[in-house]
Write a protein that holds these residues in place. Structure first.
Motif, mmCIF file in Angstrom:
data_model
loop_
_atom_site.group_PDB
_atom_site.id
_atom_site.type_symbol
_atom_site.label_atom_id
_atom_site.label_comp_id
_atom_site.label_asym_id
_atom_site.label_seq_id
_atom_site.Cartn_x
_atom_site.Cartn_y
_atom_site.Cartn_z
ATOM 1 N N ARG A 170 0.818 -1.218 0.000
ATOM 2 C CA ARG A 170 0.000 0.000 0.000
ATOM 3 C C ARG A 170 0.853 1.270 0.000
ATOM 4 N N HIS A 171 2.112 1.158 0.419
ATOM 5 C CA HIS A 171 2.995 2.328 0.431
ATOM 6 C C HIS A 171 3.352 2.782 -0.980
ATOM 7 N N ARG A 212 1.302 3.433 -3.321
ATOM 8 C CA ARG A 212 0.324 4.450 -3.729
ATOM 9 C C ARG A 212 0.685 5.840 -3.206
ATOM 10 N N HIS A 213 1.365 5.892 -2.081
ATOM 11 C CA HIS A 213 1.679 7.188 -1.468
ATOM 12 C C HIS A 213 3.188 7.364 -1.296
ATOM 13 N N GLU A 236 4.657 10.952 -1.082
ATOM 14 C CA GLU A 236 4.398 11.596 0.204
ATOM 15 C C GLU A 236 5.296 11.016 1.295
ATOM 16 N N ARG A 237 5.519 9.716 1.260
ATOM 17 C CA ARG A 237 6.404 9.090 2.249
ATOM 18 C C ARG A 237 7.845 9.576 2.058
#
Length: 173
Positions: free
Chosen positions: A64-65, A67-68, A71-72
């Motif tokens: 799931r990381h 997708r973002h 931002e991370r």
């Protein structure tokens, strides 16, 4: 940790270890100058003892990381690290390489008696400095393990399938 200590002839019963979440593992049965470290994720545990301060971190990439990821990556303090992550062939793996190094550096500095104010107060650039800490990494599949210590001659005893390799000057490669 108790089993690892017993393998080295130390009597460190489970009941004597410091509570989780209170900093580096401590035990009254550890002799002065011997440092303990622990990291765990999703049922896997890495424990270590060393005669010098060190830090280690084990992480498992979460799909799931992806997708973002931008931002991370923006959470990381060094612009060159963020750029390298986003330009990497496998950005999620590159993110976890950086993240585990930050966690390992935080734990290393804490054992040295100089705890950073926050995890991301650490700087990966210190690993490139001539007298900066040394670092090792193991990455396989979705798992990443990073280790930092004050000496590049650290003797690492680990199963062959889990032996970290010394990092090159390109610490995010």
């Amino acid at each position: 940790m108790s089993e690892l200590a017993a393998e080295r002839g130390l009597d460190c019963p489970v009941s004597g270890w410091s509570p989780r979440g209170t900093g580096p593992p401590r035990h009254p049965g550890l002799p002065d100058g011997l440092h303990a470290g622990l990291s765990h994720r999703h049922g896997r545990v890495v424990a270590a003892l060393a005669d010098c301060p060190f830090g280690l971190d084990l992480e498992h990439a979460l799909p799931r990381h992806r997708r973002h990821l931008a931002e991370r990556a923006d959470l990381l303090p060094e612009p060159w690290v963020r750029r390298r992550i986003l330009a990497a062939e496998t950005p999620l793996a590159a993110f976890y390489r950086a993240w585990t190094l930050h966690e390992a550096l935080f734990k290393f500095e804490t054992l040295r008696g100089r705890p950073p104010t926050a995890l991301l107060a650490t700087r990966l650039g210190t690993l490139r400095e001539p007298h900066g800490p040394a670092a090792w990494r193991w990455q396989q599949g979705d798992w990443t393990l990073s280790l930092c210590a004050e000496t590049p001659t650290l003797r690492i005893i680990a199963p062959a399938s889990l032996t970290p390799m010394p990092l090159t000057t390109d610490i995010l490669a």
